[in-house]
Design a protein around this motif. Structure first.
Motif, PDB file in Angstrom:
ATOM      1  N   GLN A  19       0.827  -1.208   0.000  1.00 21.45           N
ATOM      2  CA  GLN A  19       0.000   0.000   0.000  1.00 21.45           C
ATOM      3  C   GLN A  19       0.862   1.259   0.000  1.00 21.45           C
ATOM      4  OE1 GLN A  19      -3.459   0.230  -0.250  1.00 21.45           O
ATOM      5  NE2 GLN A  19      -3.173  -1.935  -0.755  1.00 21.45           N
ATOM      6  N   ARG A  20       1.963   1.196   0.733  1.00 22.60           N
ATOM      7  CA  ARG A  20       2.871   2.352   0.818  1.00 22.60           C
ATOM      8  C   ARG A  20       3.490   2.641  -0.555  1.00 22.60           C
ATOM      9  NH1 ARG A  20       4.889   0.789   5.157  1.00 22.60           N
ATOM     10  NH2 ARG A  20       3.883   2.351   6.466  1.00 22.60           N
ATOM     11  N   LEU A  21       3.949   1.607  -1.223  1.00 25.18           N
ATOM     12  CA  LEU A  21       4.589   1.773  -2.529  1.00 25.18           C
ATOM     13  C   LEU A  21       3.587   2.229  -3.596  1.00 25.18           C
ATOM     14  CD1 LEU A  21       6.857  -1.382  -2.369  1.00 25.18           C
ATOM     15  CD2 LEU A  21       7.697   0.952  -2.699  1.00 25.18           C
ATOM     16  N   ASN A  22       2.365   1.710  -3.508  1.00 25.12           N
ATOM     17  CA  ASN A  22       1.376   2.035  -4.537  1.00 25.12           C
ATOM     18  C   ASN A  22       0.648   3.359  -4.308  1.00 25.12           C
ATOM     19  OD1 ASN A  22       1.884  -0.207  -6.082  1.00 25.12           O
ATOM     20  ND2 ASN A  22       0.169  -1.410  -5.296  1.00 25.12           N
ATOM     21  N   HIS A  23       0.565   3.784  -3.035  1.00 21.10           N
ATOM     22  CA  HIS A  23      -0.291   4.934  -2.746  1.00 21.10           C
ATOM     23  C   HIS A  23       0.363   6.073  -1.966  1.00 21.10           C
ATOM     24  CE1 HIS A  23      -3.600   2.585  -4.316  1.00 21.10           C
ATOM     25  NE2 HIS A  23      -3.346   1.613  -3.457  1.00 21.10           N
ATOM     26  N   LYS A  24       1.504   5.818  -1.344  1.00 18.80           N
ATOM     27  CA  LYS A  24       2.107   6.870  -0.515  1.00 18.80           C
ATOM     28  C   LYS A  24       3.430   7.389  -1.049  1.00 18.80           C
ATOM     29  CE  LYS A  24       0.085   5.870   3.985  1.00 18.80           C
ATOM     30  NZ  LYS A  24       0.398   5.657   5.431  1.00 18.80           N
ATOM     31  N   THR A  25       4.041   6.667  -1.958  1.00 21.15           N
ATOM     32  CA  THR A  25       5.325   7.095  -2.505  1.00 21.15           C
ATOM     33  C   THR A  25       5.188   7.390  -3.988  1.00 21.15           C
ATOM     34  OG1 THR A  25       5.989   4.808  -2.953  1.00 21.15           O
ATOM     35  CG2 THR A  25       6.632   5.742  -0.829  1.00 21.15           C
ATOM     36  N   GLN A  26       6.185   8.058  -4.519  1.00 22.67           N
ATOM     37  CA  GLN A  26       6.196   8.380  -5.939  1.00 22.67           C
ATOM     38  C   GLN A  26       7.386   7.702  -6.613  1.00 22.67           C
ATOM     39  OE1 GLN A  26       6.234  12.648  -6.193  1.00 22.67           O
ATOM     40  NE2 GLN A  26       4.070  12.844  -5.654  1.00 22.67           N
ATOM     41  N   GLY A  27       7.182   7.264  -7.854  1.00 19.30           N
ATOM     42  CA  GLY A  27       8.284   6.710  -8.631  1.00 19.30           C
ATOM     43  C   GLY A  27       8.360   5.206  -8.660  1.00 19.30           C
ATOM     44  N   ALA A  28       7.365   4.511  -8.074  1.00 15.40           N
ATOM     45  CA  ALA A  28       7.393   3.048  -8.074  1.00 15.40           C
ATOM     46  C   ALA A  28       5.982   2.507  -7.894  1.00 15.40           C
ATOM     47  CB  ALA A  28       8.295   2.531  -6.961  1.00 15.40           C
ATOM     48  N   HIS A  29       5.774   1.294  -8.362  1.00 16.41           N
ATOM     49  CA  HIS A  29       4.532   0.588  -8.067  1.00 16.41           C
ATOM     50  C   HIS A  29       4.798  -0.911  -8.077  1.00 16.41           C
ATOM     51  CE1 HIS A  29       4.533   0.567 -12.487  1.00 16.41           C
ATOM     52  NE2 HIS A  29       3.768  -0.511 -12.420  1.00 16.41           N
ATOM     53  N   VAL A  30       3.960  -1.659  -7.373  1.00 18.80           N
ATOM     54  CA  VAL A  30       4.141  -3.100  -7.214  1.00 18.80           C
ATOM     55  C   VAL A  30       3.529  -3.820  -8.405  1.00 18.80           C
ATOM     56  CG1 VAL A  30       3.621  -5.112  -5.780  1.00 18.80           C
ATOM     57  CG2 VAL A  30       4.162  -2.910  -4.708  1.00 18.80           C
ATOM     58  N   VAL A  31       4.351  -4.621  -9.093  1.00 13.52           N
ATOM     59  CA  VAL A  31       3.889  -5.352 -10.268  1.00 13.52           C
ATOM     60  C   VAL A  31       3.889  -6.859 -10.039  1.00 13.52           C
ATOM     61  CG1 VAL A  31       4.722  -3.554 -11.826  1.00 13.52           C
ATOM     62  CG2 VAL A  31       6.210  -5.509 -11.285  1.00 13.52           C
ATOM     63  N   ALA A  32       4.477  -7.314  -8.922  1.00 15.30           N
ATOM     64  CA  ALA A  32       4.629  -8.750  -8.704  1.00 15.30           C
ATOM     65  C   ALA A  32       4.631  -9.058  -7.216  1.00 15.30           C
ATOM     66  CB  ALA A  32       5.936  -9.235  -9.331  1.00 15.30           C
ATOM     67  N   ILE A  33       4.002 -10.179  -6.855  1.00 16.36           N
ATOM     68  CA  ILE A  33       4.029 -10.623  -5.458  1.00 16.36           C
ATOM     69  C   ILE A  33       4.186 -12.140  -5.410  1.00 16.36           C
ATOM     70  CG2 ILE A  33       2.649  -8.699  -4.592  1.00 16.36           C
ATOM     71  CD1 ILE A  33       0.274 -10.594  -4.411  1.00 16.36           C
ATOM     72  N   SER A  34       4.743 -12.612  -4.288  1.00 17.96           N
ATOM     73  CA  SER A  34       4.880 -14.043  -4.056  1.00 17.96           C
ATOM     74  C   SER A  34       4.717 -14.291  -2.565  1.00 17.96           C
ATOM     75  CB  SER A  34       6.252 -14.536  -4.522  1.00 17.96           C
ATOM     76  OG  SER A  34       6.384 -15.927  -4.284  1.00 17.96           O
ATOM     77  N   ASP A  35       4.041 -15.401  -2.235  1.00 18.12           N
ATOM     78  CA  ASP A  35       3.851 -15.742  -0.831  1.00 18.12           C
ATOM     79  C   ASP A  35       3.555 -17.230  -0.721  1.00 18.12           C
ATOM     80  OD1 ASP A  35       3.291 -14.236   1.965  1.00 18.12           O
ATOM     81  OD2 ASP A  35       1.966 -15.975   1.801  1.00 18.12           O
ATOM     82  N   ILE A  36       3.883 -17.810   0.416  1.00 18.12           N
ATOM     83  CA  ILE A  36       3.640 -19.230   0.633  1.00 18.12           C
ATOM     84  C   ILE A  36       2.144 -19.531   0.642  1.00 18.12           C
ATOM     85  CG2 ILE A  36       3.665 -19.072   3.160  1.00 18.12           C
ATOM     86  CD1 ILE A  36       5.167 -21.764   3.154  1.00 18.12           C
TER      87      ILE A  36
END
Length: 335
Positions: A19-36
């Motif tokens: 959420q921080r990367l997608n909505h609170k910061t500038q210059g980046a966004h999340v394109v990939a995730i991995s989890d067990i």
């Protein structure tokens, strides 16, 4: 163009960082995730418009991922950080960098062999406004030389899964890094004292604990770790210098006068206390990648914190003062 970020580990802190990367910061966004937990992670990926990867290694290897954030289970940190170095990708790893000092050293050695700083460790205290102001006063010697530090890390309560060693491994580790950064000095010794216990603890947790650290120049630090204090999340740092002192204050924007009392509130938890620091940490991490020069806590800082943490454990078990010995800092990490 925005940096394309892959996040490995989508538990509570992982989701906060997404959420921080997608909505609170500038210059980046999340394109990939991995989890067990594939089912929940797949749903999350769909929700945020990202791609789900079966493994962290597959996520790291994808050329469509520019940089990686590791917030998975602690024992997996080392393997994912090493994999990111192997692919020459910037990687932000929440603490701990690895579960033991040997693992941290393997990461340091891999990064040195690669010839470039790619790793940043999630020590967010360095981005808190209060700590930054303390550092400015110390570095400018406005009050002369620092002599003593009186610190506390208090939490309102913990559950029965929190045991005695975690007071260092999960809690004091933040001060271990932040105070070394404030003073720009390594530690040379540590002693851990186990005082009278609170009635609010349980049989597997000695609470509170006192950690006594000494730096190379002789500065003495006393750190109270009290994780069942009941009244709030309370972080203290008083720096006693030759001609005065400067202290860290709990951020508060309102003051209440009512029913014969005049007071400000205490932060209820670490998320609210250091929310702004987390935001600043990630924004500056993004900027450093764009500038192709990591400026935050390094793999070497993670290694030193681990060595210090181990010494604290030995000191707690032995009741003795324990020396802290470090290898020479590789040239890569010398400012």
């Amino acid at each position: 163009m925005d940096l394309r970020i892959g996040v490995i580990g989508t538990g509570a802190i992982g989701q906060e960082h997404i959420q921080r990367l997608n909505h609170k910061t500038q210059g980046a966004h999340v394109v990939a995730i991995s989890d067990i937990n594939k089912e929940k992670a797949t749903l999350l990926a769909k929700e945020i418009g990202a791609k789900f990867y079966e493994t962290g290694e597959a996520l790291i290897a994808d050329p469509e991922v520019d940089a990686v954030v590791v917030t998975s289970w602690d024992p997996t940190h080392e393997q994912y950080v090493l994999e990111a170095i192997k692919h020459n990708k910037y990687v932000f790893c929440e603490k701990p960098l690895a579960t033991d000092s040997e693992g941290c050293r393997r990461i340091v050695d891999a990064e040195v062999a690669n010839g470039k700083k790619l790793v940043q460790v999630g020590f967010m205290r360095r981005y808190d406004r209060g700590y930054m102001e303390l550092k400015e006063v110390i570095e400018n010697r406005q009050l002369g030389e620092p002599l003593l530090l009186h610190c506390a890390h208090r939490n309102p309560t913990v559950d029965k899964n929190y045991e005695t060693p975690m007071a260092i491994i999960n809690t004091a580790i933040h001060e271990i890094d932040a105070l070394r950064w404030l003073l720009q000095e390594d530690y040379v010794s540590v002693q851990v004292i186990l005082p009278k216990q609170t009635s609010y603890t349980h049989e597997k947790l000695h609470d509170p604990q006192m950690v006594i650290l000494e730096t190379k120049s002789g500065i003495h630090i006393d750190l109270e770790v009290f994780v069942n204090c009941q009244f709030g999340y309370d972080i203290k740092c008083v720096v006693v210098c030759e001609t005065g002192e400067i202290s860290l204050e709990d951020p508060s924007y309102t003051r209440v006068k009512a029913k014969g009392k005049d007071y400000t509130t205490v932060s209820p938890d670490w998320q609210s206390r250091f929310m702004d620091a987390y935001d600043e940490e990630f924004q500056l991490w993004i900027h450093s990648i764009q500038a192709d020069a990591i400026t935050g806590p390094t793999a070497w800082d993670g290694y030193v914190a681990s060595i210090t943490m181990v010494a604290c454990g030995v000191a707690r078990e032995s009741g003795e003062r324990v020396a802290i010995s470090l290898d020479s800092c590789p040239t890569l990490y010398q400012a």
